[in-house]
Scaffold this motif. Sequence first.
Motif, PDB file in Angstrom:
ATOM      1  N   TRP A 157       7.002   7.705  -3.983  1.00 13.31           N
ATOM      2  CA  TRP A 157       8.049   7.217  -4.870  1.00 13.31           C
ATOM      3  C   TRP A 157       9.332   8.033  -4.780  1.00 13.31           C
ATOM      4  N   SER A 158       9.221   9.325  -4.683  1.00 10.41           N
ATOM      5  CA  SER A 158      10.442  10.138  -4.572  1.00 10.41           C
ATOM      6  C   SER A 158      11.151   9.846  -3.248  1.00 10.41           C
ATOM      7  N   LYS A 159      10.371   9.554  -2.202  1.00 17.66           N
ATOM      8  CA  LYS A 159      10.964   9.199  -0.902  1.00 17.66           C
ATOM      9  C   LYS A 159      11.722   7.872  -1.016  1.00 17.66           C
ATOM     10  N   VAL A 160      11.135   6.912  -1.741  1.00 19.44           N
ATOM     11  CA  VAL A 160      11.783   5.611  -1.925  1.00 19.44           C
ATOM     12  C   VAL A 160      13.092   5.803  -2.687  1.00 19.44           C
ATOM     13  N   GLU A 161      13.035   6.571  -3.774  1.00 18.49           N
ATOM     14  CA  GLU A 161      14.243   6.815  -4.565  1.00 18.49           C
ATOM     15  C   GLU A 161      15.338   7.459  -3.731  1.00 18.49           C
ATOM     16  N   GLU A 162      14.977   8.459  -2.960  1.00 16.05           N
ATOM     17  CA  GLU A 162      15.951   9.167  -2.125  1.00 16.05           C
ATOM     18  C   GLU A 162      16.531   8.242  -1.055  1.00 16.05           C
ATOM     19  N   GLU A 163      15.666   7.482  -0.427  1.00 15.60           N
ATOM     20  CA  GLU A 163      16.110   6.568   0.631  1.00 15.60           C
ATOM     21  C   GLU A 163      17.045   5.492   0.081  1.00 15.60           C
ATOM     22  N   ARG A 165      21.442   4.318   0.036  1.00 17.23           N
ATOM     23  CA  ARG A 165      21.927   2.961   0.345  1.00 17.23           C
ATOM     24  C   ARG A 165      22.664   2.347  -0.846  1.00 17.23           C
ATOM     25  N   GLY A 166      22.937   3.174  -1.863  1.00 21.41           N
ATOM     26  CA  GLY A 166      23.724   2.719  -3.008  1.00 21.41           C
ATOM     27  C   GLY A 166      22.937   2.080  -4.123  1.00 21.41           C
ATOM     28  N   VAL A 167      21.611   2.246  -4.152  1.00 24.34           N
ATOM     29  CA  VAL A 167      20.795   1.710  -5.237  1.00 24.34           C
ATOM     30  C   VAL A 167      20.761   2.770  -6.336  1.00 24.34           C
ATOM     31  N   PRO A 168      21.361   2.478  -7.502  1.00 25.73           N
ATOM     32  CA  PRO A 168      21.540   3.508  -8.525  1.00 25.73           C
ATOM     33  C   PRO A 168      20.267   3.940  -9.258  1.00 25.73           C
ATOM     34  N   CYS A 169      19.345   3.020  -9.460  1.00 25.09           N
ATOM     35  CA  CYS A 169      18.135   3.330 -10.229  1.00 25.09           C
ATOM     36  C   CYS A 169      16.901   2.795  -9.513  1.00 25.09           C
ATOM     37  N   PHE A 170      15.781   3.382  -9.832  1.00 24.31           N
ATOM     38  CA  PHE A 170      14.500   3.023  -9.236  1.00 24.31           C
ATOM     39  C   PHE A 170      13.797   2.023 -10.148  1.00 24.31           C
ATOM     40  N   THR A 171      14.391   0.810 -10.275  1.00 23.06           N
ATOM     41  CA  THR A 171      13.831  -0.233 -11.125  1.00 23.06           C
ATOM     42  C   THR A 171      13.684  -1.513 -10.316  1.00 23.06           C
ATOM     43  N   PHE A 172      12.874  -2.429 -10.821  1.00 24.84           N
ATOM     44  CA  PHE A 172      12.694  -3.728 -10.170  1.00 24.84           C
ATOM     45  C   PHE A 172      14.039  -4.422 -10.009  1.00 24.84           C
ATOM     46  N   TYR A 173      14.845  -4.428 -11.077  1.00 26.71           N
ATOM     47  CA  TYR A 173      16.137  -5.103 -11.025  1.00 26.71           C
ATOM     48  C   TYR A 173      17.004  -4.526  -9.905  1.00 26.71           C
ATOM     49  N   ASP A 174      17.156  -3.199  -9.895  1.00 27.86           N
ATOM     50  CA  ASP A 174      18.056  -2.579  -8.920  1.00 27.86           C
ATOM     51  C   ASP A 174      17.573  -2.732  -7.484  1.00 27.86           C
ATOM     52  N   ILE A 175      16.263  -2.648  -7.277  1.00 22.66           N
ATOM     53  CA  ILE A 175      15.739  -2.727  -5.910  1.00 22.66           C
ATOM     54  C   ILE A 175      15.641  -4.166  -5.429  1.00 22.66           C
ATOM     55  N   VAL A 176      14.942  -5.006  -6.187  1.00 24.00           N
ATOM     56  CA  VAL A 176      14.676  -6.373  -5.716  1.00 24.00           C
ATOM     57  C   VAL A 176      15.860  -7.301  -5.945  1.00 24.00           C
ATOM     58  N   LEU A 177      16.327  -7.387  -7.174  1.00 22.96           N
ATOM     59  CA  LEU A 177      17.372  -8.362  -7.466  1.00 22.96           C
ATOM     60  C   LEU A 177      18.735  -7.944  -6.930  1.00 22.96           C
ATOM     61  N   ASP A 178      19.104  -6.697  -7.162  1.00 24.06           N
ATOM     62  CA  ASP A 178      20.440  -6.256  -6.750  1.00 24.06           C
ATOM     63  C   ASP A 178      20.495  -5.948  -5.262  1.00 24.06           C
ATOM     64  N   PHE A 179      19.665  -5.040  -4.818  1.00 17.15           N
ATOM     65  CA  PHE A 179      19.750  -4.584  -3.430  1.00 17.15           C
ATOM     66  C   PHE A 179      19.252  -5.622  -2.431  1.00 17.15           C
ATOM     67  N   ILE A 180      18.031  -6.100  -2.588  1.00 15.89           N
ATOM     68  CA  ILE A 180      17.435  -6.988  -1.585  1.00 15.89           C
ATOM     69  C   ILE A 180      18.053  -8.383  -1.611  1.00 15.89           C
ATOM     70  N   LEU A 181      18.096  -9.025  -2.774  1.00 11.49           N
ATOM     71  CA  LEU A 181      18.601 -10.397  -2.824  1.00 11.49           C
ATOM     72  C   LEU A 181      20.099 -10.480  -2.560  1.00 11.49           C
ATOM     73  N   LEU A 182      20.872  -9.591  -3.149  1.00  5.08           N
ATOM     74  CA  LEU A 182      22.316  -9.649  -2.922  1.00  5.08           C
ATOM     75  C   LEU A 182      22.663  -9.307  -1.479  1.00  5.08           C
ATOM     76  N   SER A 236       0.834  -1.205   0.000  1.00  5.86           N
ATOM     77  CA  SER A 236       0.000   0.000   0.000  1.00  5.86           C
ATOM     78  C   SER A 236       0.866   1.251   0.000  1.00  5.86           C
ATOM     79  N   TRP A 237       1.893   1.267   0.834  1.00  6.99           N
ATOM     80  CA  TRP A 237       2.770   2.437   0.937  1.00  6.99           C
ATOM     81  C   TRP A 237       3.535   2.658  -0.367  1.00  6.99           C
ATOM     82  N   VAL A 238       4.075   1.590  -0.935  1.00  3.45           N
ATOM     83  CA  VAL A 238       4.833   1.706  -2.183  1.00  3.45           C
ATOM     84  C   VAL A 238       3.917   2.045  -3.364  1.00  3.45           C
ATOM     85  N   SER A 239       2.669   1.627  -3.321  1.00  2.00           N
ATOM     86  CA  SER A 239       1.727   1.894  -4.409  1.00  2.00           C
ATOM     87  C   SER A 239       1.298   3.355  -4.473  1.00  2.00           C
TER      88      SER A 239
END
Length: 144
Positions: free
Chosen positions: A41-47, A51-68, A33-36
């Motif tokens: 969205w600008s808060k998520v990007e800034e946050e 933390r070193g996440v370069p782009c606001f994409t599924f790949y960068d957030i979920v696969l790179d940041f969270i899984l790694l 709900s919060w992310v939707s």
Amino acid sequence: SSDLSGKSLMTAILKSAKEDVRKFQTKYDSLVSWVSDARNWSKVEEELAGRGVPCFTFYDIVLDFILLDAFADAEKPPSSVVTVLNNRWLTQGFKRSAFTTAVWSVIKAKKRLVKVSGGFMSHFYDVMEHVSPIMAWGLLGPDK
């Protein structure tokens, strides 16, 4: 038709581990709900940029940041976790309980370091408090 959402998959995993899924589902729904809400969205990007996440994409957030990040934690578990797992005198039930507490403590410590209270990472760690101990036990726990 079957529901293959992240919520339903994690619910199935938690149920198979005989865990109560209600708190997880509530926290997951709160995160979604919060992310939707486009106003966040600008808060998520800034946050996440902090933390070193370069782009606001599924790949960068979920696969790179969270899984790694999760795999990095699994590669170098805290000494309290290793001590519990390597103690051959403890029963499996006690090991699992102590292990769960240790993993939960790590998540709580990470959540305390969150710079934006009520932001993406705060919501994310709310969900991870319920998911990480079960997933970590599956990855690092005994072979049995």
